[in-house]
Design a protein around this motif. Sequence first.
Motif, short mmCIF file in Angstrom:
data_model
loop_
_atom_site.label_atom_id
_atom_site.label_comp_id
_atom_site.label_asym_id
_atom_site.label_seq_id
_atom_site.Cartn_x
_atom_site.Cartn_y
_atom_site.Cartn_z
N GLN A 50 0.87 -1.17 0.00
CA GLN A 50 0.00 0.00 0.00
C GLN A 50 0.91 1.23 0.00
N ALA A 99 2.16 5.23 -0.23
CA ALA A 99 1.82 6.56 0.24
C ALA A 99 2.96 7.50 -0.10
N ARG A 158 3.16 13.08 5.60
CA ARG A 158 2.44 12.35 4.55
C ARG A 158 1.66 13.33 3.68
N VAL A 159 1.79 13.19 2.38
CA VAL A 159 1.08 14.03 1.43
C VAL A 159 -0.19 13.29 0.99
N GLU A 160 -1.33 13.84 1.34
CA GLU A 160 -2.58 13.15 1.01
C GLU A 160 -3.72 14.15 0.94
N LYS A 161 -4.78 13.73 0.29
CA LYS A 161 -5.99 14.52 0.16
C LYS A 161 -7.16 13.56 0.06
N ARG A 162 -8.22 13.84 0.77
CA ARG A 162 -9.34 12.90 0.81
C ARG A 162 -9.91 12.64 -0.58
N TRP A 206 -8.41 12.21 -3.22
CA TRP A 206 -7.60 11.30 -4.04
C TRP A 206 -8.23 9.91 -4.15
N ASP A 247 -8.74 6.24 -4.32
CA ASP A 247 -7.88 5.05 -4.48
C ASP A 247 -6.79 5.26 -5.51
N PHE A 300 -3.63 5.49 -5.33
CA PHE A 300 -2.46 4.63 -5.20
C PHE A 300 -2.80 3.15 -5.42
N LEU A 324 -2.64 20.04 -5.20
CA LEU A 324 -2.73 18.61 -4.93
C LEU A 324 -3.81 17.94 -5.78
N TRP A 340 -4.62 15.75 -9.31
CA TRP A 340 -4.01 14.83 -10.27
C TRP A 340 -4.63 15.01 -11.65
#
Length: 382
Positions: free
Chosen positions: A226, A228, A245-249, A251, A253, A255, A301, A303
């Motif tokens: 998994q 990240a 951690r670089v993330e955004k809700r 995003w 799935d 990854f 952020l 894609w």
Amino acid sequence: MDSSPFNSLPQDTLHQIFCHLPLRQIAAAKCVCKALYSTLSSPSFRHLLRTQSEPLSLLALKPSHRHVSPHPNLHAFDPASDQWLKFSLSFLPFSALHPITSSHGLLYLWASTQNPRNAPSQNSQKALVVCNPLTGQFKTLPQLGSAWSRHGSVLAGSLSVVLVLTELAILYYSENGNPKDDNFSPNVLNNWLKFSSNLPSKPRSPVLISDFILTLCDVGSPWRSQWAMFKTKIVHMEKTMQWVRVEKREWGDIFDILKRPRLVKAGNDQKVYMVGGLKSSYALQSACTTILILRLDLESLEWEEAGRMPVEMYRCFVESSKFKVFGGGNRVCFSAKRVGRLALWEENGDGKSEWRWVEGVPGSGDGLCRGFVFEARLDAIP
């Protein structure tokens, strides 16, 4: 060239003749013979060209670890002329040369510094060597243990900043000393600084963008990967490197749809590519339908899809268990075992992209090529 009419010409005349050629043709001419190499490497010729030649954006290959040549060269592909160039590294007085990355016209290599060229040893001291293959200038950074060369990922940036990353620690080097400008300490000048790292696993395809590092890590289980994304800012380094951690809700799935993703540096400091096999389903052993290139805007952020390998081209990659990705800017290159050539994705200034094959790959390996972008230029000084 001993009997060539070139020998009767004054060096200044030769300089005036060759200075009108593009840099790629000058680089090719230097490979003809030792006399031309010497003439076109002289300080006076380099000075003449500095105000006339544009940098040359190339895709350089890393040599195989299994084969150490007594006559080391850097092989690089020039997409603009669709030809391979060869840069001699014989001016370096080291053994076991292994080019790994480049930045601002300089080439970075691991080298063994304790043995003659033809007798490399597994236990010898390793050092990072910085050089300009076009001018023959080089310098050696402070020595490191061989473990860093085997397990560390090397990143190079502007102002002679070099980092070596592992899961547990990061080494930092700069001729300007400490990365914290307000707390510069002269006693660390020209030495490696070591920082602990809190990454959850080994960094995968890290990239240095402006003043921060971006990398992928596997945060899954031993049975299922998994992925990240994490980042850290160089100027914020204390005794421990703090990764965020670089993330955004939104995003979702993102990854989970890619198999074996990796990052590739884009053409500016606001973008980064993520490349991987596009899964046909969410099953653990899901087959891939093609290779996908996604582009992330690091400010918003968000894609977007940048490229998708054509089906007829991807068929050549299906039978290979894995493929390698390298590149940067507006180019991403792919290799795989038994394919025998490279697949190249390019995007022009208008945002239009195209895929093509790169033939004539040098070397006699298994076809699994690794590489990096090399911006050849004459004004880069180690």
